[in-house]
Structures are given as C-alpha cells and as structure tokens.
Design an enzyme around this catalytic site. Structure first.
Site, PDB file in Angstrom:
ATOM      1  N   LYS A  73      -3.900 -82.126  -2.311  1.00 24.11           N
ATOM      2  CA  LYS A  73      -4.531 -82.891  -1.249  1.00 24.11           C
ATOM      3  C   LYS A  73      -5.501 -83.926  -1.860  1.00 24.11           C
ATOM      4  O   LYS A  73      -5.064 -84.776  -2.603  1.00 24.11           O
ATOM      5  CB  LYS A  73      -5.203 -81.941  -0.266  1.00 24.11           C
ATOM      6  CG  LYS A  73      -4.338 -80.709   0.091  1.00 24.11           C
ATOM      7  CD  LYS A  73      -3.089 -81.062   0.900  1.00 24.11           C
ATOM      8  CE  LYS A  73      -2.122 -79.883   1.036  1.00 24.11           C
ATOM      9  NZ  LYS A  73      -2.670 -78.679   1.636  1.00 24.11           N
ATOM     10  N   ARG A 119       2.113 -70.897 -20.266  1.00 18.91           N
ATOM     11  CA  ARG A 119       1.922 -70.188 -18.992  1.00 18.91           C
ATOM     12  C   ARG A 119       0.484 -69.681 -18.899  1.00 18.91           C
ATOM     13  O   ARG A 119      -0.042 -69.437 -17.817  1.00 18.91           O
ATOM     14  CB  ARG A 119       2.926 -69.038 -18.834  1.00 18.91           C
ATOM     15  CG  ARG A 119       2.654 -68.187 -17.599  1.00 18.91           C
ATOM     16  CD  ARG A 119       3.860 -67.409 -17.051  1.00 18.91           C
ATOM     17  NE  ARG A 119       4.820 -66.983 -18.032  1.00 18.91           N
ATOM     18  CZ  ARG A 119       4.689 -65.896 -18.808  1.00 18.91           C
ATOM     19  NH1 ARG A 119       3.636 -65.121 -18.703  1.00 18.91           N
ATOM     20  NH2 ARG A 119       5.630 -65.602 -19.681  1.00 18.91           N
ATOM     21  N   ASP A 154     -11.899 -71.517   0.414  1.00 23.82           N
ATOM     22  CA  ASP A 154     -10.932 -72.598   0.229  1.00 23.82           C
ATOM     23  C   ASP A 154     -11.649 -73.915   0.544  1.00 23.82           C
ATOM     24  O   ASP A 154     -11.986 -74.189   1.697  1.00 23.82           O
ATOM     25  CB  ASP A 154      -9.733 -72.356   1.149  1.00 23.82           C
ATOM     26  CG  ASP A 154      -8.623 -73.391   0.962  1.00 23.82           C
ATOM     27  OD1 ASP A 154      -8.948 -74.547   0.619  1.00 23.82           O
ATOM     28  OD2 ASP A 154      -7.449 -73.058   1.184  1.00 23.82           O
ATOM     29  N   TYR A 177      -5.064 -71.861   6.943  1.00 30.07           N
ATOM     30  CA  TYR A 177      -3.869 -72.645   6.652  1.00 30.07           C
ATOM     31  C   TYR A 177      -2.631 -71.736   6.823  1.00 30.07           C
ATOM     32  O   TYR A 177      -2.665 -70.572   6.423  1.00 30.07           O
ATOM     33  CB  TYR A 177      -3.989 -73.174   5.222  1.00 30.07           C
ATOM     34  CG  TYR A 177      -2.734 -73.783   4.684  1.00 30.07           C
ATOM     35  CD1 TYR A 177      -2.242 -74.972   5.198  1.00 30.07           C
ATOM     36  CD2 TYR A 177      -2.027 -73.172   3.655  1.00 30.07           C
ATOM     37  CE1 TYR A 177      -1.084 -75.537   4.705  1.00 30.07           C
ATOM     38  CE2 TYR A 177      -0.861 -73.727   3.152  1.00 30.07           C
ATOM     39  CZ  TYR A 177      -0.394 -74.906   3.685  1.00 30.07           C
ATOM     40  OH  TYR A 177       0.758 -75.456   3.193  1.00 30.07           O
TER      41      TYR A 177
END
Ligand SMILES: *Cc1c(COP(=O)(O)O)cnc(C)c1O
Length: 419
Positions: free
Chosen positions: A225, A75, A200, A128
C-alpha cells in the site's frame, strides 16, 4: 552525513547517536545505508542471490549455530532486505524489522510464531478481509480461539481477557470503515497482563502514527500500500523488539510460512519510501478536500474520515495521527443499484481494490475486500453493505472532485433548488 548502521545482520539498531537528530523524511531516504561501502552507489545494490558462500566449513557451521553473524540463505536474511528492514525499524522507532512476501505473510508469520493450540486472540471487530479470514479459517482450525471485541470500549476488552489471551490485534484506522483504536490505552492494559499487542499500521504509515512509541509490541505493514506507494509490488513488514523479530524470522518465516520478500521488491519499497512524506502529505490534503466535498453532498448519507470534526473519534485522531491519511469510507443516500451506477460512472477514479497508490481507487468492501464475511458477520462487525471505500490518490484535487461530481450527476436526481 553518515546514517549507516551496523553492517552485521540483525544487530541492535542504534537509535541514539546520529539517527535521532534528523527528521523522518531524511531517515526514509538515508537510514541504514552508507554508499561508501558500495562503490559510492547512491542506491543500495540488489543482492539477487539465494545463497551465500562460507569462507570455510567452520564459518558455515558457526553461522548455522547462531554464533557468527552473516547471511547464508535468502529465505532467512539478505543484505538488500536488511537495509529495508533497518530503515523501517528506524522509521517505526522499533529495534528491528522483518520483511515478508506480503502483508498477510507478515501477519501469519508473526501469529504462527506467537501462538499455540489453546491460546486466544482478542481482535478488534473490524479487520481487513484476509486477516479476518486467516483468524476465522486458519487459526481456529489449529485450536486457537478468537474473540472479536469493539476495542473502542476498554471495559469490554478487560472483560474478555482470560489467562489464555496471548495477542491483542487491531488496525487503526480500520479497513474499511475508518474506526480508530486508542493505541496507548489498549497497550497499557495488555502490558499489565503480559499480552502481546499487534497493530496493523498499513493505513497510517510511520509518517502518521508510530505504534511502538505508544506501547505496541509489533507493528504490521502491508508494504503493498503506501510504503511501496506505486501499485507495482506485494510486500509486508513486521517491526518490533529484536528478540521478538528474531523469533518471527527463525520460526514463523523460516519454518512456517517461508514467505520471504524478493530483493527486487525491497528495492522498490525503498524507492517508495523516499517520497513517503511528500505522498502522505498530498494524500491527506486531497482526502480532506474530498471528504468535505462528500460530506456536503445531498446524495451522501455519511462520510467516515478522521480529519472531519464529525468523525466520532476526531479528538483521538488529533492525538494519535500526525496527518489524517488518504482513506475515506462513505455511504450514499441511494439504492444499491444507484451506488453501483455511481461507481461505474467514475472516469478518473479507478475501480480497484488495494490502496495507497498514486491513482485514486474505489471499491465496494461488501462484494470485494470484505466478501469473506457473511452478511450477518458484516453487520455484527460494523461493515455496512452500502459502504464505499475510496483511496484518494495524488491527482490534482480539482480533477478528483469533478470526476465525483459528474458521477453523482449520472444518478439523475432532480436538483434541489439552491434558492
Ligand atoms: C492490504 C492489507 C493487508 C494485507 O496485505 P497484502 O500485502 O495484500 O498481503 C493487511 N492489512 C491491511 C490493513 C491491508 O489494507
């Protein structure tokens, strides 16, 4: 040629020496991995291990205390993810990077780390949909204030900065309407006031824009993406200074979101990165042709693509972007029903959200990706209800254009005489 970097986890990446002398496409393929340390394996091994053994109790204790470097639980860090992280840091010209389970995991892990109740975020007015939803529905609930500002207006930004402003957040180009934000100007204003800038860069990728070189503190990616590029994974990355990335790893990721990336996903993203330059070139080449085709069509009201000279920020695009990218927004000179018929008539171009895949994808933001905004909010945030978002894929340009042309013909409008 050796482009391998330090093998110790999270250590400062050396950008000087060998790495600065090779091009981005080379770095995207080779950086941060030395096959000679892995039996000569051309590709980095997949370390599908949740935990890592300690030589003895003391060594384990030292690692937990941060006095000894090494992996102890996936993690927090994992050797396969570490290669991706170092490679992305090199591509983004940042000191360090952190891989996360999704783009939203990257955004939430970074924001939760930096914010406390009473702080304020200034965000660009177009975001977004799920980023907007995180700011609106999650952060506000925990006492963080959000102001949406048109960040193309620097005076408006200066006016709304207060002592509580902790983060300035924006996308460029913005999803879905292709507005650009001047990274250098915004970051220089933020720097003077010690505000953290988060950019971003999902639409751009480091092949097109490298926000850290223009002064940004943190760069966010939805690796789902273009970085992955094949529509077969969900992943995210945050890039920035090592001290900041360490904090996001050990606070936001480890304790707050827990949204770590699978080593298998990291492998797929590294496979995608190998062709990133080729793909971005082809996406951009195809998108310019599609945008030009749309711009001259009778049934098209407007086209927003930074590579068109009609884009209001064309000159900023030329300064800030090495290529114009694969995303287009446009509106038809047609009713809502006709726009729907147009999209339903496409045969090659797929109706789907997401972007950056080999397949051309089309969607309707108002009813899909940006449906979390109310109609009034969409209006205020500059997202028209008739906007169509097109992610131009890697297919042959003639085929994409003829699919668009036949879908326009389905609208059955009388042809204008060409005489
Ligand atoms: C898709 C997207 C995100 C969210 O990424 P996920 O991987 O879907 O969580 C964030 N920002 C932008 C600009 C996006 O297009």
């Amino acid at each position: 040629m050796s482009l391998s970097l330090s093998k110790t986890p999270h250590s400062l990446i050396e950008h000087t020496s060998t790495n600065n002398n090779v091009g981005l496409a080379t770095k995207a393929i080779h950086a941060a991995y030395d096959a000679s340390n892995e039996h000569g394996a051309l590709n980095p091994p997949l370390h599908m291990s949740s935990t890592f053994t300690f030589e003895n109790v003391q060594a384990g204790g030292d690692m937990f205390a941060g006095e000894k470097e090494g992996h102890f639980y996936s993690r927090i860090s994992n050797p396969t993810l570490q290669i991706l992280e170092e490679r992305m840091a090199i591509l983004e010209s940042s000191e360090a990077a952190l891989a996360t389970a999704s783009g939203i995991a990257a955004i939430t892990s970074a924001c939760w780390t930096l914010l406390k109740a009473g702080d304020e975020i200034i965000a660009d007015k177009t975001l977004y949909g799920c980023t907007y939803s995180f700011f609106e529905h999650a952060l506000q609930k925990f006492g963080v204030g959000i102001k949406y500002v048109d960040l193309t207006d620097l005076d408006a930004l200066e006016e709304c900065i207060t002592a509580s402003t902790t983060i300035i957040y924006f996308e460029t180009p913005s999803n879905p309407n292709m507005r650009l934000v001047d990274i250098k100007s915004i970051c220089s204003i933020a720097k003077k006031k010690a505000i953290t800038t988060i950019v971003d860069n999902t639409y751009g990728t480091p092949l097109i824009t490298r926000p850290v070189e223009l002064g940004a503190d943190l760069v966010i990616h939805s690796a789902t993406k273009y970085l992955g590029g094949h529509g077969d994974l969900i992943g995210g990355l945050v890039c920035g200074a090592k001290t900041l990335i360490d904090r996001i790893r050990l606070e936001g990721l480890k304790d707050m979101t827990g949204a770590c990336m699978s080593p298998f996903t990291a492998m797929l993203i590294m496979r995608g990165l190998k062709t990133l330059e080729l793909r971005m070139q082809r996406h951009s080449e195809n998108a310019l042709k599609v945008a030009s085709f749309l711009a001259q069509h009778d049934l098209v009201e407007r086209v927003d693509y930074p590579g068109l000279k009609t884009h209001p920020q064309y000159s900023l695009a030329c300064q800030q972007m090495a290529l114009f990218g694969g995303m287009i927004a446009f509106e038809l000179n047609a009713s809502a029903n006709e726009s729907e018929l147009f999209m339903n008539s496409l045969q090659l171009i797929q109706r789907a959200v997401s972007l950056g895949d080999a397949e051309s994808l089309i969607q309707h933001p108002a009813s899909m990706t940006h449906s979390v905004y109310t109609p009034e909010q969409r209006e205020a945030h500059g997202i028209s209800d008739s906007l169509i978002r097109l992610s131009v894929g890697l297919e042959c340009i003639e085929d994409i254009l003829s699919d668009l042309a036949q879908a326009f013909e389905q609208l059955n409008r009388p042809k204008l005489s060409s005489a």
